[in-house]
Design a protein around this motif. Structure first.
Motif, PDB file in Angstrom:
ATOM      1  N   UNK A 289      -1.209  -7.399   7.385  1.00  0.00           N
ATOM      2  CA  UNK A 289      -0.598  -6.088   7.617  1.00  0.00           C
ATOM      3  C   UNK A 289       0.613  -5.951   6.704  1.00  0.00           C
ATOM      4  N   UNK A 290       1.062  -4.722   6.541  1.00  0.00           N
ATOM      5  CA  UNK A 290       2.149  -4.424   5.610  1.00  0.00           C
ATOM      6  C   UNK A 290       3.207  -3.559   6.284  1.00  0.00           C
ATOM      7  N   UNK A 291       4.478  -3.913   6.068  1.00  0.00           N
ATOM      8  CA  UNK A 291       5.604  -3.086   6.487  1.00  0.00           C
ATOM      9  C   UNK A 291       6.188  -2.457   5.221  1.00  0.00           C
ATOM     10  N   UNK A 292       6.298  -1.140   5.216  1.00  0.00           N
ATOM     11  CA  UNK A 292       6.815  -0.422   4.051  1.00  0.00           C
ATOM     12  C   UNK A 292       8.189   0.157   4.354  1.00  0.00           C
ATOM     13  N   UNK A 293       9.141  -0.121   3.470  1.00  0.00           N
ATOM     14  CA  UNK A 293      10.491   0.423   3.570  1.00  0.00           C
ATOM     15  C   UNK A 293      10.638   1.499   2.496  1.00  0.00           C
TER      16      UNK A 293
ATOM     17  N   UNK B  56       4.411 -14.550   4.057  1.00  0.00           N
ATOM     18  CA  UNK B  56       4.868 -13.215   3.649  1.00  0.00           C
ATOM     19  C   UNK B  56       4.979 -13.153   2.127  1.00  0.00           C
ATOM     20  N   UNK B  57       4.911 -11.922   1.620  1.00  0.00           N
ATOM     21  CA  UNK B  57       5.053 -11.714   0.181  1.00  0.00           C
ATOM     22  C   UNK B  57       5.513 -10.280  -0.061  1.00  0.00           C
ATOM     23  N   UNK B  58       6.511 -10.070  -0.947  1.00  0.00           N
ATOM     24  CA  UNK B  58       6.983  -8.708  -1.208  1.00  0.00           C
ATOM     25  C   UNK B  58       6.211  -8.018  -2.337  1.00  0.00           C
ATOM     26  N   UNK B  59       6.299  -6.714  -2.332  1.00  0.00           N
ATOM     27  CA  UNK B  59       5.721  -5.889  -3.397  1.00  0.00           C
ATOM     28  C   UNK B  59       6.649  -4.698  -3.622  1.00  0.00           C
TER      29      UNK B  59
ATOM     30  N   UNK C  23      13.173   6.265  -6.935  1.00  0.00           N
ATOM     31  CA  UNK C  23      13.322   4.917  -6.389  1.00  0.00           C
ATOM     32  C   UNK C  23      11.968   4.369  -5.941  1.00  0.00           C
ATOM     33  N   UNK C  24      11.821   3.058  -5.899  1.00  0.00           N
ATOM     34  CA  UNK C  24      10.545   2.464  -5.497  1.00  0.00           C
ATOM     35  C   UNK C  24      10.427   2.347  -3.977  1.00  0.00           C
ATOM     36  N   UNK C  25       9.227   2.025  -3.533  1.00  0.00           N
ATOM     37  CA  UNK C  25       8.985   1.623  -2.152  1.00  0.00           C
ATOM     38  C   UNK C  25       8.947   0.099  -2.106  1.00  0.00           C
ATOM     39  N   UNK C  26       9.437  -0.462  -1.014  1.00  0.00           N
ATOM     40  CA  UNK C  26       9.384  -1.905  -0.812  1.00  0.00           C
ATOM     41  C   UNK C  26       8.350  -2.208   0.264  1.00  0.00           C
ATOM     42  N   UNK C  27       7.335  -2.991  -0.098  1.00  0.00           N
ATOM     43  CA  UNK C  27       6.287  -3.373   0.843  1.00  0.00           C
ATOM     44  C   UNK C  27       6.412  -4.873   1.118  1.00  0.00           C
ATOM     45  N   UNK C  28       6.414  -5.254   2.388  1.00  0.00           N
ATOM     46  CA  UNK C  28       6.379  -6.675   2.752  1.00  0.00           C
ATOM     47  C   UNK C  28       5.018  -6.947   3.380  1.00  0.00           C
ATOM     48  N   UNK C  29       4.245  -7.815   2.731  1.00  0.00           N
ATOM     49  CA  UNK C  29       2.911  -8.170   3.214  1.00  0.00           C
ATOM     50  C   UNK C  29       2.990  -9.382   4.130  1.00  0.00           C
ATOM     51  N   UNK C  30       2.288  -9.306   5.242  1.00  0.00           N
ATOM     52  CA  UNK C  30       2.203 -10.407   6.202  1.00  0.00           C
ATOM     53  C   UNK C  30       0.762 -10.900   6.240  1.00  0.00           C
ATOM     54  N   UNK C  31       0.580 -12.220   6.147  1.00  0.00           N
ATOM     55  CA  UNK C  31      -0.741 -12.848   6.208  1.00  0.00           C
ATOM     56  C   UNK C  31      -0.694 -13.890   7.320  1.00  0.00           C
ATOM     57  N   UNK C  32      -1.372 -13.603   8.432  1.00  0.00           N
ATOM     58  CA  UNK C  32      -1.278 -14.459   9.609  1.00  0.00           C
ATOM     59  C   UNK C  32      -2.625 -15.095   9.924  1.00  0.00           C
TER      60      UNK C  32
END
Length: 205
Positions: free
Chosen positions: A61-65, A100-103, A112-121
């Motif tokens: 899943x991904x959390x986007x800031x 976790x891994x950022x994008x 400005x960019x979007x910051x996505x944090x990917x979660x792999x569980x």
């Protein structure tokens, strides 16, 4: 500091504190063959060091800031901001093995960019099947369609709020295992590769 033998064609330097710096001439892993080889080698090493066993299943899943205001950019759009996002998801991480891994991605014509944090569980019977570390690296690879997104203008727009270098280097962050200092305190450890990159950015040259 002392020069070392090149790795995959990249110049390497070792500093007095034994920190090794690799001078990567790419902004994104898929820009050149040797850049991708270096990145995947580093990520495979992180996966092996985690001690997980294969085959397994991964839920992603991904959390986007979104850069909605100055406060958000200053607090999240930086290396330490990655950990802040992870900490906000802590209830979903306790008792599980999660990477976790950022994008960082610029939408078209955005300032400005979007910051996505990917979660792999890792899960028992949910998510995608992963056969080994090569398969995991391949299936979790972030594809950057635009490898020219950090223009001079965009970098200048970021500078009043953050150090753009912190965002530019995130595409080379391998997946990191979420580890806890103390399960009872619910305190997440710093991510090793993130800390190393911060030290490199702050080193005087």
């Amino acid at each position: 500091m002392e020069k070392l033998e090149p790795i995959l064609g990249f110049e390497c330097t070792i500093f007095d504190d034994e920190l090794i710096s690799i001078d990567v001439k790419c902004e994104f892993p898929q820009q050149k063959v040797n850049c991708k080889k270096l990145y995947t080698s580093l990520e495979k090493l992180k996966i092996i060091e985690s001690g997980i066993t294969f085959p397994l299943r991964l839920k992603h899943w991904t959390i986007t800031i979104l850069p909605t205001d100055k406060f958000t950019i200053m607090n999240y759009f930086r290396i330490k901001g990655i950990k802040r996002v992870v900490e906000e998801q802590i209830q979903s991480l306790i008792g599980h093995t999660t990477f976790i891994k950022p994008e960082v991605q610029y939408p078209k014509k955005k300032k400005y960019p979007n910051l996505h944090i990917h979660f792999y569980q890792i899960t028992e019977d949910d998510g995608i099947e992963i056969l080994d570390e090569n398969d995991m690296t391949d299936k979790c690879m972030i594809k950057y369609e635009n490898t020219k997104q950090f223009t001079v203008k965009r970098i200048a727009d970021l500078e009043p709020f953050v150090n753009p270098l912190e965002l530019q280097c995130m595409s080379f962050f391998p997946m990191e295992l979420v580890e806890f200092d103390d399960e009872n305190d619910n305190k997440i450890k710093d991510f090793y590769q993130h800390s190393i990159m911060l030290r490199k950015i702050e080193l005087p040259f």
